[in-house]
Design a protein around this motif. Sequence first.
Motif, PDB file in Angstrom:
ATOM      1  N   SER A 920     -13.728 -11.539  -0.038  1.00 53.96           N
ATOM      2  CA  SER A 920     -12.775 -11.666  -1.313  1.00 53.96           C
ATOM      3  C   SER A 920     -13.518 -10.536  -2.348  1.00 53.96           C
ATOM      4  O   SER A 920     -12.640  -9.903  -2.833  1.00 53.96           O
ATOM      5  CB  SER A 920     -13.374 -12.949  -2.075  1.00 53.96           C
ATOM      6  N   SER A 923     -11.965  -7.321  -0.689  1.00 50.11           N
ATOM      7  CA  SER A 923     -10.476  -7.217  -1.103  1.00 50.11           C
ATOM      8  C   SER A 923      -9.961  -6.769  -2.484  1.00 50.11           C
ATOM      9  O   SER A 923      -9.249  -6.273  -2.734  1.00 50.11           O
ATOM     10  CB  SER A 923      -9.710  -8.484  -0.938  1.00 50.11           C
ATOM     11  N   ARG A 933     -10.781   2.489   3.155  1.00 50.35           N
ATOM     12  CA  ARG A 933     -10.746   1.416   3.890  1.00 50.35           C
ATOM     13  C   ARG A 933     -11.152   2.049   5.298  1.00 50.35           C
ATOM     14  O   ARG A 933     -11.980   0.998   5.984  1.00 50.35           O
ATOM     15  CB  ARG A 933      -9.010   0.945   4.187  1.00 50.35           C
ATOM     16  N   ASP A 950      -8.665 -13.024   6.741  1.00 46.34           N
ATOM     17  CA  ASP A 950      -9.003 -12.231   5.335  1.00 46.34           C
ATOM     18  C   ASP A 950      -9.360 -10.981   5.552  1.00 46.34           C
ATOM     19  O   ASP A 950      -8.987 -10.110   4.776  1.00 46.34           O
ATOM     20  CB  ASP A 950     -10.203 -13.159   4.582  1.00 46.34           C
ATOM     21  N   LYS A 953      -6.289  -8.810   6.207  1.00 45.67           N
ATOM     22  CA  LYS A 953      -5.455  -8.754   5.005  1.00 45.67           C
ATOM     23  C   LYS A 953      -5.918  -7.766   4.185  1.00 45.67           C
ATOM     24  O   LYS A 953      -5.297  -6.828   3.943  1.00 45.67           O
ATOM     25  CB  LYS A 953      -5.287 -10.202   4.436  1.00 45.67           C
ATOM     26  N   ALA A 954      -7.225  -7.694   4.149  1.00 46.04           N
ATOM     27  CA  ALA A 954      -7.850  -6.801   2.896  1.00 46.04           C
ATOM     28  C   ALA A 954      -7.945  -5.555   3.585  1.00 46.04           C
ATOM     29  O   ALA A 954      -7.790  -4.479   2.800  1.00 46.04           O
ATOM     30  CB  ALA A 954      -9.013  -7.455   2.620  1.00 46.04           C
TER      31      ALA A 954
END
Length: 1010
Positions: A920, A923, A933, A950, A953-954
Motif C-alpha cells: 500500500s 502504491s 518502478r 497488489d 497492480k502497483a
Amino acid sequence: MSSAVVRHPFAHLLTGGLVLLFLIAALRASEESGQTAEATVDSAEAVDSAGEEHSHSHSSKLPEDPVQRREWLIQELQERQQNLATLKEQAVPPLKTEDRVLFLTTYLEHGILHPQSSGEKTQRFLVGELHVINNTDQPVSISREQLQLQLDNQQSLAQSPISEKLRGRTFQIENSRTMSLGSLERPDRLIVPAGETGSTWFYFQDFEAGAMLPKDSRLITTGQPKLSLNLQDEVCGQLRLRRERIGPDGALGILKIGSRVNIIGLSIMVDQLDQLLEQGVDRDVIIWDESVKEIDSTVMRFLYESAREIGQQDQNRRRQTELPEISGRIQELHLVHTPGHNYSSSQPRVTHDEPITAVAASLSSLLSLIPETVLLQQIQSGHPWVRPVALSAGAATLSPDQLGMVLELSRQTADEALQKAAVDALSEFGHPAAVERLLELAESSHETLTPLAIAGLTQSRFETGHTALNQLVKTAEGPKRQQLLKVIAEYPSPAFAELYFENVLNTESEIRVEALQALDAVGHDNFSELLRRCLDDSDDALREAAFNIALDRKIPELEPLLADRVLEQLAKGNLDSSIQSYLRSTKLPRAIPYLIQRLAKNSEDSKEIQMLVPILSDLGDDRIEPLFAKIYPQATGYQKRQILEALGHIQSPRFLKYAREALSQEDNSLIYTAINTLSKFDSREAEQILIDGLDLVKSESYYDNLANAIAQIGTEEAEEALRKKRHSEDPKMRQAAINGLRYMERRKPSYNYLSQSRYRMRQQKWSEALDYIKIALEIDAQLATAHSQKGDILLKLKKVADAERSYQKAVAVDPDCGEAIVGLLRVQARRGQFQATLDTVEKLVPRFHQDPDFEVQTGLLYADAVNLTLNRDPDAPEKDPTEKDATEEDQPDPDNEQKETTLSAEQEQQVEFWTKECLSWISNGIAHGYSDRNLIRSLPEIQPFSKHLDYQKAVNGQLPIRKIETDEKGVKQTGLSDTTEEGDFVILQVGAEVGDGDDVVIDLPPPPAR
C-alpha cells in the motif's frame, strides 16, 4: 458485443398482414441529467396509457389526412424499392396495390448514452416511432413487450424503461426539432382498427455495440403479426442513397445522398465506402442532392476532418471511437454541396460546390498517368463529369495525332465544360493549328473562352504560343489590349517578364499593380531597382503594392527607404499586419514615438491596447514605461497581462511592484504571467518576490509553477523556502514544495552521478553504485538525497553501521529528508527492533504526507519487517537456478542462508497485515510521483512479494487473468483470442479497481496475430 460480423444480404421488402412504419431518431443526450428540453409533442403524463389508440404521427413529412398519408407512404416505398434495386444491382418485385403489408422507416439513428458514473459503461441505443397501417379486415394488436430489437440474429432486446434521470434528456427528430424522452408516448399495447393507422414510440438501451450498428440488426415482433425489418436496408432507403462507379475501370466511387444524414446514416455511408474498397475503389466523392437543406453538424465535421486527413500516416490520424472509422486505405475523399457548412477556404480543398471540381480533385492524378488508349476512351465516351477532367488532366500525354480531336471539341458547344477543357488542352500542343485556334479565341469576345485561350497561350510550354501572344499584344488596341494584359498578368510567366516590366514603368498602363505583382512572381534582374522607383512613385496603389512586396522580400538595399515608408504609413495611421511584422523583425527605434502617441490617444481602447502593447514591448525601449504605468491600473485582465509582461521584458522597476500585487490577485492568468516573467527578470528583488509568493499566491493551480520558478533560482534561500513549505497545512502546497525541491535537485551538477548510481542499483551492482554516489558527494557534500541513497547501498552491502552514518548525515543536511529518517528506522529494524520502528514511522505520517520518497521507503521498512519475521535475509535476492551467481562482493554469503521460520497464527496474521501495508505504501508513493518502478522491482527485499496481486497492480501495472468464461465459440471477453489461458497477464487501464480474489473483467483491443 463484437463488431466483426458477416455481411448479410438485404431482406425482402414485402411480407403479409399490415403496414409497419417506424421513425427512429437520435438521442442527443445532454451531459447533465435532468436538463429540460423543449418538447414538440404532448406532455409526459400521456406516456403509459394502456390500450389507447394512437393515430397521430410526429413526422412532419406525413400528411395528417389518413387517406393522403396512405398514398404518401405507398409512393415513398415505391421510390425506395427502385433505389434499393439499383443499389443492390438486383431486381425487386414491384409494389402492388393488393399487397396487404407494407412497412418502411422515416428516421433511424444509432445514438450514444454516456455514463453517469464511473461504474457505468458507454452504451448504444435506438429510439423511434413505429407507425402501423392496418390494411386487413381485423384489428391489429401489438404489445410493448412484443416489439424487440434483434442484433446479428443472436441477441434480442426488449424495450428499456426510461429512468427518472433520463426523462429530461432530449433527442433530435428533424429540422433541428427536439423531444425529451419523458414526452414519449409508449402505451402498453398499440391497437389499430381495420383500415386505420396507429403509432407508438419505442426505446432500446441495454446493448453494447461498436461505432456502427451490426449489419443484420432487425426490428422484430415475437407474436402476431410477424415483423422482421432489416434496419440497414431502411436507412439506405431513407438516405435516397445511390452508388455508382465512374472513370477508368470504375476507379471513382460516387455516393449520392438525398436526405439529411445523422449518425446511423453515417454508418451506412462508411459501410458503402468499405464495399467500394472491396471492389478496389479507393477514390470517392459524396454528393448531397440540392434538395437537402440540413446535415447533422457532428456528421459533417467528421466527414470533413476525415477527408482532410486522407493520406496521413495512420498514427497521425485522429480517432473518434463513438463514430465509425473511415478506412486509411482510401486515397481521395471529397464532398459536394454541404448545406449549412462552408469549408471552401480550407486546405487541402475537400469540399466543392460542383461535382466536376470534386471529380477533378479525385481523378486528375490518375488520369494523367493512364495509357493513351484508356484516356481517349474516357474523353470520347466516359461519364459526363469525367470527360472534361480527362481531357484537361491528360492533355500533356496526348500524341500530336489527337490534335484534330481536341480542335473539334474546342468548337462544339453542346457541352460547355468539355469545350473549356479542350481549349485548355490546346496549350499542350505546339502545332501552328493549335496556336491559331487559341489566337482566334483570344481575339474574340467570348465571355469564358477568350480569357481561357489567353491564359493558355501565356502558360504554354511552347515558344510559338508566347511569340504569337506577344505579337497580338503589340497590335491590339483599346479594351482588347487591356484584356490581354490583365489575363497575362493574372497568369505570371517568365516569357512575359519584359512585358510586365514595361507596364510597371508605363504611367499610362492600367495594370501597373498587376504587372508588378506578376513580376514579383517570376523575377527580373532589375527588380530591386524597380521596387525602389515604385516606392517613390506618385501612384498610391502602385506605391502600396511595392511597399507590401518590399516588406515581404526584406531586400537589404531597400531597408532605409522602406523604413521611411513605414514611418509615413504610421504617420497616416496605418498599422496593418505587414507593418507590425516589419517592426517586430527590425526593432525600428524611430517608430516608437508614433506608436506611443497612438497608444496615448487610444489608452481606453481595448483593441488598440491589445495590438500596440506587444509591439512596443518587442521594440524594448524605456520610453514606453511611463505610458504603460499610466494604463496598467485601469486596464482589463488581459491588458494587464500584456503590460506586465512588457514591463518585465524591458526590466522596468515598476514591473516588480505590479508583479508582487499580481501574485495576490484572483486572476490566474495574471498570476501565471507574474511568475513566468519574474523567473526571467534579472534581479535579486525578483527572486525574493517569488519566494514571498509562497505566502501570497492563493490559487492552488499555480503552486507547482511557483515552486518550479523558485527552484530555478537555485540559491540556498530558495531551497530553504521550499523546505519550510513542506510543513504547510495545505497538502497541495506541501506537494508543490516537494516537487520543487526534486526539480532543484535535478538541476544540480551532481545529479547526473546520482542517476548513474541509481541505474547501477537497478542492476544490483552495488559496488559500482557506491562509486558513483561518492563522486556525487565530492561535487556536493550537502546533497541529502545522495547521503540517503548511499545509506541504501550500504545496507545492501551488509555495512549497517556505515549505512546508519550516511542516513544521519542526510538528516543533518536536511532534517526533513523523509527517506533518510525512514532509513534510520530500517537500520534499527535490522537490529531486531522492527516493531518499535513501525510504531515510530506511523507517527511521522502527518509530517511527510504524500512525500513519494518517504512512502516508498516506508513500504520497504514494512518489507524488512516481513522478511526478518520470516527469518529471511532482506537483502538476499531470490535465487534463479538458471543464472550464475553475481560477484562475491555483491552477494550474501551462502553459508548464512536461513530457512523461513514456522509462524504462529498470530504471527501469520501480522505478516499478512505488514505485507499489505508494504504494498500500500509503495502504491501510494508511485501514485504521488515516484516514477522509478524498475528500481523497486530490482530491490531484493521486495521480490518475495512479486506474485502478490497488489504488487502486480502497483509495481507492474498489470493483473493476471483469474478466470476465463468460454462458450462454444471460445473466450467471451471482447478482444481475447481463443488461445488466451488462465495466468496470462492483462495491462490494467487507469483507475481499474480489482481486489484480491476478484475475477478480472477484461476489456482489451484485439490481440496481434500470432
